[in-house]
Enzyme design. Structure first.
Site, short mmCIF file in Angstrom:
data_model
loop_
_atom_site.label_atom_id
_atom_site.label_comp_id
_atom_site.label_asym_id
_atom_site.label_seq_id
_atom_site.Cartn_x
_atom_site.Cartn_y
_atom_site.Cartn_z
N SER A 1 1.96 -5.36 3.43
CA SER A 1 3.41 -5.21 3.64
C SER A 1 4.20 -6.28 2.88
O SER A 1 5.41 -6.39 3.06
CB SER A 1 3.74 -5.26 5.13
OG SER A 1 3.08 -6.33 5.76
N HIS B 1 5.68 -4.98 8.82
CA HIS B 1 5.71 -6.36 9.31
C HIS B 1 5.86 -7.35 8.16
O HIS B 1 4.92 -8.04 7.77
CB HIS B 1 4.44 -6.64 10.12
CG HIS B 1 4.47 -6.03 11.49
ND1 HIS B 1 3.34 -5.72 12.21
CD2 HIS B 1 5.52 -5.68 12.28
CE1 HIS B 1 3.70 -5.19 13.37
NE2 HIS B 1 5.01 -5.16 13.42
N THR C 1 -5.87 0.68 12.24
CA THR C 1 -6.17 0.83 10.80
C THR C 1 -6.18 -0.50 10.04
O THR C 1 -6.63 -0.54 8.89
CB THR C 1 -5.15 1.75 10.11
OG1 THR C 1 -3.84 1.17 10.24
CG2 THR C 1 -5.17 3.15 10.71
N GLU D 1 0.98 -0.44 16.50
CA GLU D 1 0.12 0.70 16.13
C GLU D 1 -0.79 1.09 17.30
O GLU D 1 -0.98 2.27 17.58
CB GLU D 1 -0.73 0.37 14.90
CG GLU D 1 -1.55 1.58 14.46
CD GLU D 1 -2.62 1.27 13.42
OE1 GLU D 1 -3.68 1.91 13.47
OE2 GLU D 1 -2.40 0.38 12.57
N SER E 1 2.04 -9.66 10.68
CA SER E 1 1.27 -8.68 9.91
C SER E 1 -0.22 -8.80 10.22
O SER E 1 -0.86 -9.79 9.85
CB SER E 1 1.51 -8.88 8.41
OG SER E 1 0.55 -8.18 7.65
N SER E 2 -0.76 -7.78 10.87
CA SER E 2 -2.18 -7.79 11.25
C SER E 2 -3.08 -7.91 10.03
O SER E 2 -3.96 -8.76 9.96
CB SER E 2 -2.52 -6.52 12.04
OG SER E 2 -3.90 -6.44 12.28
N ASN E 3 -2.85 -7.07 9.02
CA ASN E 3 -3.78 -7.07 7.88
C ASN E 3 -3.69 -8.38 7.09
O ASN E 3 -4.70 -8.84 6.54
CB ASN E 3 -3.56 -5.83 7.00
CG ASN E 3 -2.37 -5.93 6.10
OD1 ASN E 3 -2.44 -6.45 5.00
ND2 ASN E 3 -1.23 -5.42 6.57
N CYS F 1 0.86 -1.18 0.00
CA CYS F 1 0.00 0.00 0.00
C CYS F 1 0.91 1.24 0.00
O CYS F 1 2.12 1.13 0.14
CB CYS F 1 -0.89 0.01 1.24
SG CYS F 1 0.07 0.09 2.77
N CYS G 1 2.69 5.76 8.93
CA CYS G 1 1.73 5.90 7.83
C CYS G 1 0.86 7.13 8.08
O CYS G 1 0.32 7.29 9.19
CB CYS G 1 0.86 4.65 7.75
SG CYS G 1 -0.49 4.83 6.57
#
Length: 324
Positions: free
Chosen positions: A274, A49, A172, A134, A230-232, A20, A104
């Site tokens: 990421s 991450h 986020t 975060e 990595s959360s997302n 992103c 970010c």
């Protein structure tokens, strides 16, 4: 044809996937700092991450640390994309580092909102995962008056000091659906709670989850390229699983297991925000080696967001009369 004898035929590529704008910017900040100031450049926490990205930057001279005491005086320090608390910012200034902030801008937007409303006397409920950098950064914008909830059950337990001025903020990179469910529980318990004008969950997290929602019903298996931290990326794998499609997350192609693909005809492939595209390409090559014959891109949103770099790292304009 029975499931056991189905042949592996196609890889369906999610669109959008991978990097992103915030991740692009954060990596570029470290790379430009290395070019401009030379190694070592110190980075507080993993810049993003992803194991591959972090190892690549380490090989170029980045040193990743958690404790600012590990950074020598006068060194160049970069804050990771996840953001840092006020206390960490102050300590870095007190120690005299040359600081570049790779937070970010969408996380910074949440920090700014928290600071603004805190001045107006608001307390906050933050929806997020305990211990995620975060969340620590956002909660660390205030010394008190910000309460973390991780699920609906937490909402029933939270005890703000007052409820007249209460606002909700969100990590986020959460699951859009989970966050909406928790936010609904917050609204039900605190009907006058103030919500952000635009949701805090970032456009890239939303877009990647939307793509998985479209892709999952069309495939027999979903592979998410992303690191365990990595959360997302974790949310993408969970989402596919929740939609009834077998799903695995891999850091790179070496983690793919041939047995996952037995009896599967079409494979869905995506990557967290990421995860670099080079890893996706390597995963495609490995799935081809298992027998897949074609790769097809889904239609999807084209992301055009770009964030500016910090002043000291922007490319200088050429001098007047320069023909370049």
């Amino acid at each position: 044809m029975s499931a056991g004898t189905r042949k592996l035929e196609e890889v369906l590529l999610a669109e959008p996937r991978g990097f992103c704008a915030g991740v692009d910017r954060a990596i570029e900040i470290v790379e430009r700092a290395l070019t401009k100031f030379g190694a070592p450049i110190y980075v507080r926490h993993e810049i993003v991450h992803n194991t591959f990205v972090v190892n690549s930057l380490k090989s170029k001279g980045a040193i990743f640390i958690e404790d600012l005491a590990e950074v020598p005086p006068g060194a160049t320090l970069v804050f990771s994309a996840h953001g840092v608390s006020k206390a960490v910012q102050q300590e870095a200034r007190d120690r005299g580092f040359d600081i570049f902030d790779a937070t970010c801008p969408l996380v910074t937007k949440v920090h700014v909102e928290v600071a603004k409303l805190a001045k107006e006397g608001f307390e906050f409920i933050m929806i997020g995962h305990k211990g995620h950098p975060e969340v620590e950064g956002t909660m660390g914008q205030l010394s008190s008056g910000i309460h973390l909830v991780e699920d609906v059950a937490d909402v029933a337990r939270v005890q703000p000091g007052q409820t007249e001025k209460l606002a909700v903020v969100t990590q986020t990179t959460l699951s859009v659906d989970d966050a909406a469910e928790i936010a609904a529980a917050v609204r039900e318990r605190f009907p006058s709670v103030r919500e952000p004008k635009q949701q805090d969950i970032c456009y890239a997290t939303q877009n990647r989850q939307d793509a998985v929602k479209i892709m999952s019903p069309q495939v027999d298996l979903v592979i998410v390229v992303g690191s365990p931290t990595s959360s997302n990326s974790n949310r993408l794998r969970e989402l596919a699983q929740r939609l009834g499609t077998e799903s695995y997350m891999v850091d790179d192609a070496t983690e793919l297991k041939p047995e996952w693909f037995e009896g599967k005809s079409r494979i869905g492939l995506t990557a967290g925000a990421s995860a670099p595209e080079v890893l996706v390409s390597e995963v495609i090559d490995r799935i081809r080696s298992f027998g897949a014959v074609s790769v097809r891109k889904m239609g999807g949103i084209e992301e055009t967001t770009k964030f500016p770099l910090p002043k000291g790292l922007r490319l200088e304009p050429p001098p007047p009369g320069h023909l370049g």
